[in-house]
Design a protein around this motif. Structure first.
Motif, PDB file in Angstrom:
ATOM      1  N   LEU A 153     -45.053 -21.312  16.912  1.00  0.00           N
ATOM      2  CA  LEU A 153     -44.699 -20.886  15.599  1.00  0.00           C
ATOM      3  C   LEU A 153     -45.668 -21.166  14.616  1.00  0.00           C
ATOM      4  CD1 LEU A 153     -42.613 -19.676  13.658  1.00  0.00           C
ATOM      5  CD2 LEU A 153     -42.022 -22.140  12.987  1.00  0.00           C
ATOM      6  N   THR A 196     -46.898 -20.610  10.771  1.00  0.00           N
ATOM      7  CA  THR A 196     -46.658 -20.171   9.483  1.00  0.00           C
ATOM      8  C   THR A 196     -47.760 -19.638   8.768  1.00  0.00           C
ATOM      9  OG1 THR A 196     -46.793 -22.594   8.478  1.00  0.00           O
ATOM     10  CG2 THR A 196     -44.778 -21.978   9.535  1.00  0.00           C
ATOM     11  N   ARG A 239     -44.928 -16.759  17.587  1.00  0.00           N
ATOM     12  CA  ARG A 239     -43.889 -16.488  16.821  1.00  0.00           C
ATOM     13  C   ARG A 239     -44.424 -16.602  15.096  1.00  0.00           C
ATOM     14  NH1 ARG A 239     -38.553 -18.922  17.715  1.00  0.00           N
ATOM     15  NH2 ARG A 239     -38.556 -17.421  19.543  1.00  0.00           N
ATOM     16  N   MET A 268     -44.609 -16.585  11.293  1.00  0.00           N
ATOM     17  CA  MET A 268     -43.693 -16.654  10.208  1.00  0.00           C
ATOM     18  C   MET A 268     -44.820 -16.118   9.020  1.00  0.00           C
ATOM     19  SD  MET A 268     -40.803 -19.262   8.924  1.00  0.00           S
ATOM     20  CE  MET A 268     -39.784 -18.978   7.699  1.00  0.00           C
ATOM     21  N   VAL A 324     -41.647 -12.939  12.022  1.00  0.00           N
ATOM     22  CA  VAL A 324     -40.721 -13.357  11.222  1.00  0.00           C
ATOM     23  C   VAL A 324     -41.051 -13.271   9.885  1.00  0.00           C
ATOM     24  CG1 VAL A 324     -38.820 -15.093  10.806  1.00  0.00           C
ATOM     25  CG2 VAL A 324     -39.670 -14.823  13.125  1.00  0.00           C
ATOM     26  N   GLU A 325     -40.443 -12.111   9.245  1.00  0.00           N
ATOM     27  CA  GLU A 325     -41.093 -11.973   7.760  1.00  0.00           C
ATOM     28  C   GLU A 325     -40.071 -12.687   7.012  1.00  0.00           C
ATOM     29  OE1 GLU A 325     -42.265  -8.293   4.724  1.00  0.00           O
ATOM     30  OE2 GLU A 325     -41.876  -8.069   6.959  1.00  0.00           O
ATOM     31  N   GLN A 326     -40.371 -13.936   6.646  1.00  0.00           N
ATOM     32  CA  GLN A 326     -39.534 -14.923   5.921  1.00  0.00           C
ATOM     33  C   GLN A 326     -40.375 -15.795   5.303  1.00  0.00           C
ATOM     34  OE1 GLN A 326     -36.335 -15.072   4.791  1.00  0.00           O
ATOM     35  NE2 GLN A 326     -35.311 -13.827   6.537  1.00  0.00           N
ATOM     36  N   VAL A 336     -36.377 -21.066   8.422  1.00  0.00           N
ATOM     37  CA  VAL A 336     -37.314 -21.729   9.116  1.00  0.00           C
ATOM     38  C   VAL A 336     -36.538 -22.240  10.340  1.00  0.00           C
ATOM     39  CG1 VAL A 336     -38.856 -23.925   9.289  1.00  0.00           C
ATOM     40  CG2 VAL A 336     -38.723 -22.527   6.998  1.00  0.00           C
ATOM     41  N   ALA A 380     -36.456 -19.582  12.694  1.00  0.00           N
ATOM     42  CA  ALA A 380     -37.733 -19.222  13.543  1.00  0.00           C
ATOM     43  C   ALA A 380     -38.186 -20.249  14.480  1.00  0.00           C
ATOM     44  CB  ALA A 380     -38.788 -19.279  12.482  1.00  0.00           C
TER      45      ALA A 380
END
Length: 311
Positions: free
Chosen positions: A6, A8, A30, A32, A55-57, A65, A68
């Motif tokens: 992940l 971010t 992934r 984010m 992941v459009e967050q 979170v 994701a």
């Protein structure tokens, strides 16, 4: 063995250099990102490989979170509000850089993630008493951004004591390179100088130009991030400086860029206070723990920057 990582803030400046390295080594990513500043075209190219999921967050939303984080083995936490914006809007800075980081670290601990690599900052040191700056030196964060980076390191230690998660906090020094934002606090000086030089104007330097920075190329930053994912757990749970170990004065930077652009001018100087007067990293821990050292010197990196994207 490949991992699901992940990332971010992965659509941002540093992320745009980290993600390709993760794909090169066979990982699934992934990503984010709230995409407020991300490059959608570049992200679409990554997604088209079938090994990147967007992941459009926003990291401020704990539920997003946690969703994701599900199924991820490792985390690279880059999402943040910049140092200059943190002074203009301390509330947003605390919300994203502290609350958001807490969401990421808590979720990582809850989901059994084995490694978190956190984008910390040399700004946690404040204005240093001595050079080079070492990881065990006193910390004196001066802005909400700097305080948040220090807090992030402490939160990582807290969650690591209560889970199987391990962490590395990379204290980035003055990152620069292709794709940087023109408003980046410690590299906006580069953009300012180059724009003036390309217009045939002399660069304007605050103070006497004696203030120094440790400029580290974003490619070397991305290498450090990926290498930190693989550090043995027994050697993790600590901060590591990522710089060049060389301080470059702003006056030296101006002359380097004058040569890179190829114009015949002399820098101009104006009286003005500066936040931090000197920066230079002790990078012995990076070599010892990560096996990392910089590969791009400032002169080569600045020439690359001038030739590629700034203008």
């Amino acid at each position: 063995m490949s991992s699901t990582v992940l990332v971010t803030g992965g659509a941002g400046f540093i992320g745009s250099h980290v993600v390709p390295l993760l794909l090169e080594r066979g990982d699934r990513v992934r990503l984010m990102d709230n995409m407020s500043r991300g490059d959608r075209g570049r992200v679409a190219e990554w997604v088209a490989t079938g090994r990147v999921e967007l992941v459009e967050q926003d990291v401020r939303y704990g539920g997003a979170v946690h969703r994701a984080m599900s199924g991820c083995d490792q985390v690279v936490h880059l999402a943040a509000v910049s140092i200059n914006k943190s002074e203009a809007d301390p509330y947003e800075s605390v919300d994203i850089n502290i609350v958001g980081s807490n969401n990421v670290f808590k979720a990582a601990a809850d989901h059994g993630v084995r490694r978190v690599v956190f984008a910390s900052s040399a700004s946690v040191y404040g204005d240093p008493d001595r050079l080079p700056m070492a990881e065990d030196d006193p910390l004196d964060p001066l802005t909400p951004y700097c305080v948040a980076k220090h807090t992030g390191e402490q939160l990582l230690a807290y969650y690591a004591r209560r889970s199987a998660m391990t962490w590395i906090a990379l204290r980035f020094f003055n990152v620069y390179g292709p794709g940087q934002k023109p408003t980046a606090y410690y590299t906006s000086v580069i953009n300012h100088f180059v724009q003036r030089l390309r217009s045939g104007e002399a660069p304007v330097i605050d103070g006497k130009g004696e203030q120094s920075m440790d400029f580290v190329h974003v490619h070397d930053i991305a290498r450090a991030v990926v290498m930190a994912l693989d550090v043995d757990a027994a050697r993790a749970n600590l901060p590591i400086n990522i710089g060049t170990g060389i301080d470059t004065s702003v006056a030296e930077l101006a002359r380097t860029l004058i040569d890179a652009v190829g114009v015949d001018v002399e820098p101009q100087f104006r009286p003005r206070d500066v936040l931090v007067s000197r920066r230079m990293a002790d990078i012995s821990r990076a070599l010892d723990v990560l096996g990392w050292k910089p590969t791009i010197d400032v002169r080569t990196g600045m020439q690359d920057l001038v030739d590629s994207e700034i203008g």
